[in-house]
Design a protein around this motif. Structure first.
Motif, PDB file in Angstrom:
ATOM      1  N   THR A 110       0.852  -1.199   0.000  1.00 50.15           N
ATOM      2  CA  THR A 110       0.000   0.000   0.000  1.00 50.15           C
ATOM      3  C   THR A 110       0.886   1.246   0.000  1.00 50.15           C
ATOM      4  N   PHE A 111       1.940   1.202   0.800  1.00 43.75           N
ATOM      5  CA  PHE A 111       2.860   2.347   0.867  1.00 43.75           C
ATOM      6  C   PHE A 111       3.556   2.544  -0.481  1.00 43.75           C
ATOM      7  N   ALA A 112       3.846   1.438  -1.165  1.00 45.62           N
ATOM      8  CA  ALA A 112       4.477   1.544  -2.493  1.00 45.62           C
ATOM      9  C   ALA A 112       3.555   2.263  -3.467  1.00 45.62           C
ATOM     10  N   ALA A 113       2.263   1.983  -3.382  1.00 46.67           N
ATOM     11  CA  ALA A 113       1.284   2.666  -4.254  1.00 46.67           C
ATOM     12  C   ALA A 113       1.245   4.155  -3.933  1.00 46.67           C
ATOM     13  N   VAL A 114       1.334   4.466  -2.644  1.00 44.84           N
ATOM     14  CA  VAL A 114       1.344   5.873  -2.217  1.00 44.84           C
ATOM     15  C   VAL A 114       2.593   6.572  -2.766  1.00 44.84           C
ATOM     16  N   GLU A 115       3.746   5.923  -2.603  1.00 40.49           N
ATOM     17  CA  GLU A 115       5.012   6.511  -3.092  1.00 40.49           C
ATOM     18  C   GLU A 115       4.992   6.732  -4.601  1.00 40.49           C
ATOM     19  N   ALA A 116       4.259   5.845  -5.299  1.00 37.08           N
ATOM     20  CA  ALA A 116       4.195   5.973  -6.760  1.00 37.08           C
ATOM     21  C   ALA A 116       3.112   6.963  -7.193  1.00 37.08           C
ATOM     22  N   GLY A 117       2.461   7.613  -6.221  1.00 36.41           N
ATOM     23  CA  GLY A 117       1.488   8.672  -6.531  1.00 36.41           C
ATOM     24  C   GLY A 117       0.191   8.149  -7.127  1.00 36.41           C
ATOM     25  N   LYS A 118      -0.178   6.921  -6.776  1.00 32.88           N
ATOM     26  CA  LYS A 118      -1.393   6.322  -7.354  1.00 32.88           C
ATOM     27  C   LYS A 118      -2.646   6.855  -6.662  1.00 32.88           C
ATOM     28  N   ARG A 119      -3.760   6.533  -7.291  1.00 37.80           N
ATOM     29  CA  ARG A 119      -5.058   6.712  -6.637  1.00 37.80           C
ATOM     30  C   ARG A 119      -5.225   5.457  -5.787  1.00 37.80           C
ATOM     31  N   VAL A 120      -5.252   5.637  -4.449  1.00 36.36           N
ATOM     32  CA  VAL A 120      -5.268   4.475  -3.548  1.00 36.36           C
ATOM     33  C   VAL A 120      -6.636   4.376  -2.883  1.00 36.36           C
ATOM     34  N   LEU A 121      -7.311   3.266  -3.119  1.00 34.79           N
ATOM     35  CA  LEU A 121      -8.609   3.000  -2.486  1.00 34.79           C
ATOM     36  C   LEU A 121      -8.286   2.216  -1.222  1.00 34.79           C
ATOM     37  N   LEU A 122      -8.381   2.888  -0.075  1.00 33.29           N
ATOM     38  CA  LEU A 122      -7.814   2.325   1.153  1.00 33.29           C
ATOM     39  C   LEU A 122      -8.844   1.564   1.985  1.00 33.29           C
ATOM     40  N   ALA A 123      -8.772   0.221   1.917  1.00 33.82           N
ATOM     41  CA  ALA A 123      -9.560  -0.617   2.825  1.00 33.82           C
ATOM     42  C   ALA A 123      -8.689  -1.070   3.988  1.00 33.82           C
ATOM     43  N   ASN A 124      -7.403  -1.290   3.704  1.00 34.73           N
ATOM     44  CA  ASN A 124      -6.453  -1.833   4.688  1.00 34.73           C
ATOM     45  C   ASN A 124      -6.125  -0.782   5.766  1.00 34.73           C
ATOM     46  N   LYS A 125      -7.053  -0.663   6.745  1.00 36.72           N
ATOM     47  CA  LYS A 125      -6.905   0.385   7.765  1.00 36.72           C
ATOM     48  C   LYS A 125      -5.653   0.190   8.606  1.00 36.72           C
ATOM     49  N   GLU A 126      -5.216  -1.096   8.760  1.00 38.23           N
ATOM     50  CA  GLU A 126      -4.070  -1.358   9.632  1.00 38.23           C
ATOM     51  C   GLU A 126      -2.828  -0.605   9.146  1.00 38.23           C
ATOM     52  N   ALA A 127      -2.682  -0.448   7.815  1.00 38.71           N
ATOM     53  CA  ALA A 127      -1.511   0.263   7.275  1.00 38.71           C
ATOM     54  C   ALA A 127      -1.467   1.693   7.807  1.00 38.71           C
ATOM     55  N   LEU A 128      -2.620   2.343   7.842  1.00 36.26           N
ATOM     56  CA  LEU A 128      -2.673   3.735   8.297  1.00 36.26           C
ATOM     57  C   LEU A 128      -2.525   3.822   9.814  1.00 36.26           C
TER      58      LEU A 128
END
Ligand SMILES: NC(=O)c1ccc[n+]([C@@H]2O[C@H](COP(=O)([O-])OP(=O)(O)OC[C@H]3O[C@@H](n4cnc5c(N)ncnc54)[C@H](OP(=O)(O)O)[C@@H]3O)[C@@H](O)[C@H]2O)c1
Length: 394
Positions: A110-128
């Motif tokens: 998920t963090f890799a998607a964020v670093e790549a500037g993607k549109r991230v649909l965040l279900a995985n609350k544990e990451a945040l």
């Protein structure tokens, strides 16, 4: 045409996402689908959706998966191991990443998607929950768009004013965020019976059909605690900005209260295809397959405050939120270990909160500045939680 990677495609959110996608094949195409070990489901999804890549994080299924892919004549590129999750998250061909792996395993992709500037649909609350400030500042720095999938956060997002000032409720005319929760399957259960609750009973959520881990978290209301922390990061809220409201019918998915006395609520059937469709199409609207609410059938519509004795895990999470980031990271890690132990029959339902509290009580706050430090902190907390369980079993 949006190109999608779905992390956790074989899970409850992953399957619901594909259900929405199949209604709009003119708008969405699948680049990659991922799972941990369920290669049969993943390969059949890859075939149905013409995916270019699949990833199985568990390398031990490699030979079986490749043999099945050959016999099914699926022309998909197969990858194995956790590093490949990162590859399909940040690939240049991908526009949107659905982050729906359960637990801390979802953090790095998920963090890799964020670093790549993607549109991230965040279900995985544990990451945040694990990495809040690092995650949000990376999203800002890299131009990633985070769209919430959790039904409550998606509801809040829909109820906020168009010109919402991140981190400043009063500047947006808001007095409070009302985070709703059903109270789970044990809202009315006699507390004396809690020690005998079985995993099957705890997984039987009255309103939502979800994966095992989030179902247990909903029964203990740790899920609402994790959502409280998630909401703070997503919308830049202080702890006092949020009130948790029990609403057993799960018709209202959360509300925003304005300073003029107005309360705006988002309502709908408890079906994750609504927030998924909302985030996929945002700011447009698309069909999700969810039926509209039938107001002639709505009977009870009730609200109350969650009780400390019934939901100790919720209050542990609120305590961690007040303590600071590393407390949230360790509580999340301990909870994953303890929920897994409960599901395995090693500890009782009440032990989840007891062992979670032990880890939080002994935690000395540390400053976490990188994702590597977050992972170290998570690993250390898992060891402590695991040894507490092992000692109790001796
Ligand atoms: N379900 C809901 O209604 C709902 C609502 C709001 C938020 N969420 C959040 O969405 C996330 C997913 O929930 P869920 O209910 O969909 O979970 P789930 O049904 O248990 O599915 C989990 C998915 O993650 C994969 N996975 C598990 N461990 C993994 C690992 N170590 N490495 C890579 N992939 C792994 C699973 O693959 P396998 O199938 O191979 O095990 C599966 O695809 C959670 O963070 C949850 O809190 C869920």
């Amino acid at each position: 045409m949006q190109t999608l990677t779905i992390l956790g495609a074989t899970g409850s959110i992953g399957k619901n996402t594909l259900d929405v996608v199949k209604r709009h094949t003119d708008k969405y195409q699948v680049y990659a689908l991922t799972a941990n070990s369920d290669y049969q489901t993943l390969l059949s999804q890859a075939k149905d959706f013409n995916a270019q890549h699949i990833v199985l994080a568990d390398v031990s299924v490699k030979d079986d998966a490749l043999a099945l892919a050959a016999s099914m004549k699926v022309t998909v590129k197969c990858h194995f191991g956790a590093d490949a999750l990162v590859y399909v998250s940040r690939h240049a061909e991908v526009d949107t990443v659905m982050a729906a792996i359960v637990g801390a395993a979802g953090l790095l992709p998920t963090f890799a998607a964020v670093e790549a500037g993607k549109r991230v649909l965040l279900a995985n609350k544990e990451a945040l929950v694990m990495s809040g400030e690092i995650f949000m500042s990376k999203a800002k720095q890299c131009g990633a768009t985070i769209l919430p999938i959790d039904s409550e956060h998606n509801a809040i997002f829909q109820c906020l004013p168009q010109r919402f000032e991140y981190g400043d409720l009063s500047a947006s005319g808001i007095s409070k965020i009302l985070l709703t929760g059903s109270g789970g399957p044990f809202l009315e259960t006699d507390l004396e019976l809690f020690s005998d609750i079985t995993p099957a009973q705890a997984c039987a959520h009255p309103n939502w059909d979800m994966g095992q881990k989030i179902s247990i978290d909903s029964a203990t209301m740790m899920n609402k605690g994790l959502e409280f922390i998630e909401a703070c990061w997503l919308f830049g809220l202080q702890n006092d900005d949020i009130e948790i409201v029990l609403h057993p019918q799960s018709t209202i998915h959360s509300m925003v209260q304005y300073t003029d006395g107005s309360v705006i609520a988002q309502m709908g059937l408890p079906d994750m295809r609504t927030p998924i469709a909302h985030a996929l199409a945002y700011p447009a609207r698309i069909q999700s397959g969810v039926s509209p609410l039938d107001f002639s059938q709505l009977r009870d519509f009730t609200f109350s405050t969650p009780c400390h004795k019934r939901y100790p895990n919720l209050y542990l999470a609120l305590r961690a939120a007040r303590m600071g980031q590393s407390a949230c990271t360790v509580l999340n890690a301990a909870n994953e270990v303890n929920v897994a132990a409960f599901l395995a029959g090693d500890i009782s339902f009440n032990d989840i909160a007891r062992f979670n509290a032990q880890v939080l009580d002994t935690h000395q706050l540390v400053k976490l500045t990188t994702i590597e430090e977050v992972i170290q902190c998570d690993n250390a907390a898992r060891e402590i939680a695991q040894s507490a369980i092992s000692e109790s079993l001796c």
